[in-house]
Design an enzyme around this catalytic site. Structure first.
Site: not given
Length: 300
Positions: A180, A196
């Protein structure tokens, strides 16, 4: 009421507002619907990363699945039916695709994502060859990024606070992890996330349309030593320790499936082969004796 339909103009569809009769309702039926509108729909969904099937003008199950993914991302009723609201949302999607089209053309072959945790880099592979490389932030030592082989299962724009402008979720079985953007660009290149993979917003926006649902994501780097593993593993076990077991078995030529952190039938078979080779009890369970024997192949 006016809403938008899509019509081909060169290699990309163009958008024109028209009346309801010009944009038919599209859905999966028997016999299967077919025609130019569906060709246009498939082309647009594919360029935006929601559809990976053939552009054949037939509204089959894979086209329906692509529409559902798009509708879910847009907050629409994910029923797989292209009606008024979906046509309008597709018109906005078209504008995004056109904007992306002005940027550098993407990969032409099969796309794979490879993440190297040691170098803090994400590589886009085009038919196995590095197409482009980007700097990333990875998980902190207390919240490490998952090592293994996964798939993209969810895509969204502006998914939530702190995730930047694009989100691509992975099918990691023990948590929510994804690729992301970020509102903390200074963290790129560092071990700074909760697991992440953060990218600059401009970078994740560039790769977003290149990545169809189901894209393979290979994460390599540090691999925990088996001496630190505290539990036996067996069918239905999930976790980072399972992924590391799978990687080790792969390196020795026993594991033939993905190292996806899921202890399934393929991993059970690989463990049985390892046990048989070493004249151990063949039960397909990676108990501490088996893990200790495997660990001898990978000294510190």
């Amino acid at each position: 009421m006016l809403f938008c339909c899509i019509f081909f103009q060169g290699s990309l569809p163009s958008v024109a507002c028209t009346d309801n009769l010009s944009c038919p309702e599209l859905k999966h039926t028997e016999p299967v619907q077919s025609g130019a509108h569906i060709l246009e729909l498939q082309d647009l969904l594919q360029k935006a990363g929601f559809y990976s099937g053939k552009i054949d003008g037939s509204y089959g199950p894979r086209t329906e699945e692509g529409v559902r993914h798009f509708q879910e991302q847009q907050g629409l009723d994910a029923n797989g039916v292209v009606g008024h609201n979906t046509w309008d949302a597709l018109a906005l999607l078209y504008e995004q695709v056109i904007a992306t089209k002005k940027e550098k053309e993407g990969p032409k072959g099969v796309v794979t994502i490879k993440v190297d945790l040691n170098t803090h880099q994400l590589h886009i592979l085009d038919d196995g060859q590095v197409f482009k490389t980007y700097p990333i932030a990875i998980g902190k030592s207390k919240t490490p990024s998952p090592v293994g082989e996964y798939k993209i299962i969810h895509k969204a724009l502006n998914w939530g606070t702190g995730f930047g402008t694009r989100w691509m979720g992975l099918n990691v079985p023990w948590g929510i992890y994804g690729i992301h953007g970020t509102n903390k660009p200074g963290s790129i290149g560092q071990a700074a996330s909760h697991g992440c993979f953060r990218m600059f917003n401009r970078d994740v926006e560039e790769i977003y349309p290149w990545i169809p649902m189901g894209t393979r994501v290979i994460v390599t780097g540090y691999t925990p030593d088996f001496r630190g593993f505290k539990r036996p593993l067996k069918v239905k076990s999930t976790g980072q320790d399972v992924a590391i077991l799978q990687y080790r078995l792969q390196e020795l030529g026993f594991q033939m499936d993905y190292a996806d952190g899921r202890y399934g039938n393929a991993t059970e078979l690989a463990v049985k082969l390892f046990e048989a080779y070493h004249m151990m009890q063949v039960d397909g369970e990676a108990d501490m004796e088996m893990l200790g024997r495997l660990n001898r192949y990978f000294p510190e």
